[in-house]
Scaffold this motif. Structure first.
Motif, PDB file in Angstrom:
ATOM      1  N   THR A   1       0.833  -1.202   0.000  1.00 12.32           N
ATOM      2  CA  THR A   1       0.000   0.000   0.000  1.00 12.32           C
ATOM      3  C   THR A   1       0.865   1.247   0.000  1.00 12.32           C
ATOM      4  OG1 THR A   1      -1.537  -1.251   1.344  1.00 12.32           O
ATOM      5  CG2 THR A   1      -1.959   1.079   1.120  1.00 12.32           C
TER       6      THR A   1
ATOM      7  N   ILE B   1      -3.798  -0.256  -4.024  1.00 12.65           N
ATOM      8  CA  ILE B   1      -4.219   0.256  -2.718  1.00 12.65           C
ATOM      9  C   ILE B   1      -5.530  -0.377  -2.315  1.00 12.65           C
ATOM     10  CG2 ILE B   1      -5.076   2.290  -1.520  1.00 12.65           C
ATOM     11  CD1 ILE B   1      -3.009   3.907  -3.015  1.00 12.65           C
TER      12      ILE B   1
ATOM     13  N   TRP C   1      -5.614  -2.681   0.874  1.00  8.32           N
ATOM     14  CA  TRP C   1      -6.283  -2.089   2.043  1.00  8.32           C
ATOM     15  C   TRP C   1      -7.334  -3.050   2.568  1.00  8.32           C
ATOM     16  CZ3 TRP C   1      -5.225   1.669   5.240  1.00  8.32           C
ATOM     17  CH2 TRP C   1      -6.221   2.109   6.098  1.00  8.32           C
TER      18      TRP C   1
ATOM     19  N   LEU D   1      -7.138   1.197  11.877  1.00  7.56           N
ATOM     20  CA  LEU D   1      -7.111   1.528  10.451  1.00  7.56           C
ATOM     21  C   LEU D   1      -8.217   2.522  10.117  1.00  7.56           C
ATOM     22  CD1 LEU D   1      -6.276  -1.950   8.954  1.00  7.56           C
ATOM     23  CD2 LEU D   1      -4.803   0.022   9.157  1.00  7.56           C
TER      24      LEU D   1
END
Lengths: 467, 66
Positions: A71, A205, A209, A221
């Motif tokens: 990421t 990403i 994620w 997060l």
């Protein structure tokens, strides 16, 4: 020769001795605590020091370390893609980032609306399957959970790719047209690789994620996402409004000092008192001041500070969750407070920057027949950019560390969407998990440093520091 | 708009913006001062904007407790 270097050495020594107290204080109260936090984060530390745990805390916080790294790399790729895309543009950096942020934001928004709908679909489908599986008395424990998130990531990845590619084609077309009109179209050297990078990094990403969310600490997060919302919302609003006020105060005006005092007032009021007042004004009750004001306009009362509903749901009726849902209404209230208390400070700093611009530049532009917009665009913006840059950097750092007013606006556990990074760290400390909370603090620290470095490498070349 | 520095017509615009900002930045502050004179019942009932009487004893209390 020797004697010269000797005196130089002596002078260096003298200077060093003079510096020593300052450096000592810095090391004692600045560097050592950071090192201690890092040391604590590697140990089990529930009130007292326990055994060495290595990176376990970090794994617990951000989940899969490899996907976290991926990421981060993708974020760096995003920056490189941005640079490639806008390398040839003649716009000032602020304008460029504005255009691109808008385009990318729009792309993300559309991408994820589609994805959100698809996701909901898959989630219900999966729930059906799960209930069926339970009926069949299958084992549905931890391993199964890992499966679901992977499946979900895969399925949502498909939908994502579809929407993403359609959107990127549109975006590329638009950008190419833009470049064409500017006679700056460089397909092979700029636009195409830039877009590819942007697209690939956004895909990486989103997939990674999801993986991080599946295996890491959801609370932490999510709090990072909330921090980003708070930070971006506050900094952009406070700087643009501050610029506006600075312009209004700029040049001769009766009552200048009085207005400057009023504008600066919020910055000097105690944060704790004002946060309490704000949570009274934006209270969840129907009788709170803001709701009474809404009632005057004939709008239904809102729950303001205690509301976890994302504003995209209020504004557009989309039912999204996570990063793409946007800040909750409670977060918007916190942003309002941030804007209220810091806009005046920004206005005063920007005003100082404005008055430092020599007036003869404007006179010369005037003689050449420049319009107001032209002199703003070619004189004010470039000469003010170091000040704006400074405020963006310090503002982002400050908002990533924001704690006090959000802490006082929290009402117990109701408003989870207000939990920013530092609140989450504090929460873990209050639970007695010192080691874990220092791991979170280290992560936040690293993020802030990366952010600052990225900003410097992106924008500092474009600053005009006056030759 | 008010970008044009040499134009004196925009003084009104500027005053308008500044007045708006001044009101917005002062309002919560004034409310804080008003609340400081209220009794506990008045302060928690947000419908009440003006204290029924100026209770300076709040300040005396705060001073003594500090």
């Amino acid at each position: 020769m020797f004697s010269i270097s000797n005196t130089q050495n002596k002078e260096t020594l003298k200077g060093g001795i003079f510096l020593l107290p300052g450096v000592g204080l810095l090391i004692c109260f600045g560097i050592l605590p950071i090192c201690l936090a890092f040391y604590m984060s590697l140990h089990r530390w529930k009130p007292v020091q326990g055994r060495f745990m290595g990176l376990t805390h970090y794994e617990k916080a951000i989940g899969d370390l490899t996907s976290a790294m991926l990421t981060l790399t993708a974020l760096a790729m995003l920056i490189v893609g941005f640079w490639l895309l806008t390398r040839n543009w003649k716009e000032p950096p602020a304008m460029r980032s504005l255009i691109l942020c808008f385009a990318v934001g729009l792309a993300m928004e559309v991408l994820l609306v589609g994805r959100g709908i698809e996701l909901n679909h898959y989630v219900t489908a999966f729930q059906d399957e799960a209930t069926w599986a339970l009926k069949m008395k299958r084992e549905m424990f931890l391993d199964r959970r890992g499966d679901t998130s992977e499946q979900l990531a895969l399925l949502s990845g498909h939908a994502n790719a579809l929407f993403g590619s359609a959107l990127m084609i549109l975006l590329a077309f638009g950008l190419h047209l833009y470049g064409f009109f500017r006679k700056k179209a460089g397909w092979i050297t700029g636009t195409l690789p830039g877009l590819l990078l942007l697209y690939a990094s956004s895909q990486i990403i989103s997939v990674n994620w999801d993986k991080m969310m599946a295996s890491g600490d959801d609370d932490f997060l999510n709090s990072l996402i909330h921090t980003v919302f708070f930070s971006i919302g506050t900094v952009t609003l406070q700087i643009s409004l501050g610029l506006m006020i600075a312009f209004a105060l700029y040049r001769k005006l009766k009552g200048f000092a009085f207005f400057r005092f009023l504008v600066f007032l919020p910055y000097v009021t105690p944060v704790v008192a004002m946060a309490t007042v704000f949570s009274l004004i934006f209270g969840a009750r129907e009788s709170s001041l803001s709701n009474q004001f809404l009632a005057m306009l004939g709008v239904e009362p809102l729950r303001w500070i205690a509301d976890n509903t994302p504003i995209t749901e209020y504004l557009f009726g989309w039912e999204l969750s996570g990063l793409f849902a946007g800040p909750s209404l409670g977060m918007v209230t916190a942003i309002l407070f941030g804007v209220w208390s810091y806009t005046g400070y920004n206005a005063v700093i920007l005003l100082a920057g404005l008055t430092a611009i020599p007036g003869d530049l404007y006179e010369a532009a005037d003689m050449e027949g420049a319009s107001a917009w032209q002199s703003f665009r070619h004189i004010t913006m470039p000469l003010l950019s170091p000040v704006i840059f400074f405020r963006v950097i310090t503002g982002l750092i400050g908002t990533f560390q924001a704690f006090t007013h959000i802490y006082f606006m929290l009402s117990s556990t109701v408003n989870k969407s207000l939990h920013v990074g530092s609140i989450e760290i504090w929460r873990q400390i209050s639970l007695g998990k010192f080691g874990y909370s220092s791991a979170l603090a280290v992560i936040l620290f690293v993020l802030i440093i990366l952010l600052t470095v990225a900003q410097f490498s992106l924008f500092s070349r474009h600053q005009h520091f006056g030759d | 708009m008010f970008l044009n520095y040499r134009n004196q017509e925009n003084v009104l615009n500027r005053y308008f913006i500044l007045m708006l900002v001044a009101v917005l930045s002062l309002a919560p502050f004034i409310y804080m001062v008003l609340v400081s004179f209220m009794s506990l019942g008045e302060a928690t009932n947000i419908r009440i904007l003006l204290p029924s009487e100026l209770r300076f004893e709040n300040y005396a209390k705060a001073w003594q407790q500090a």
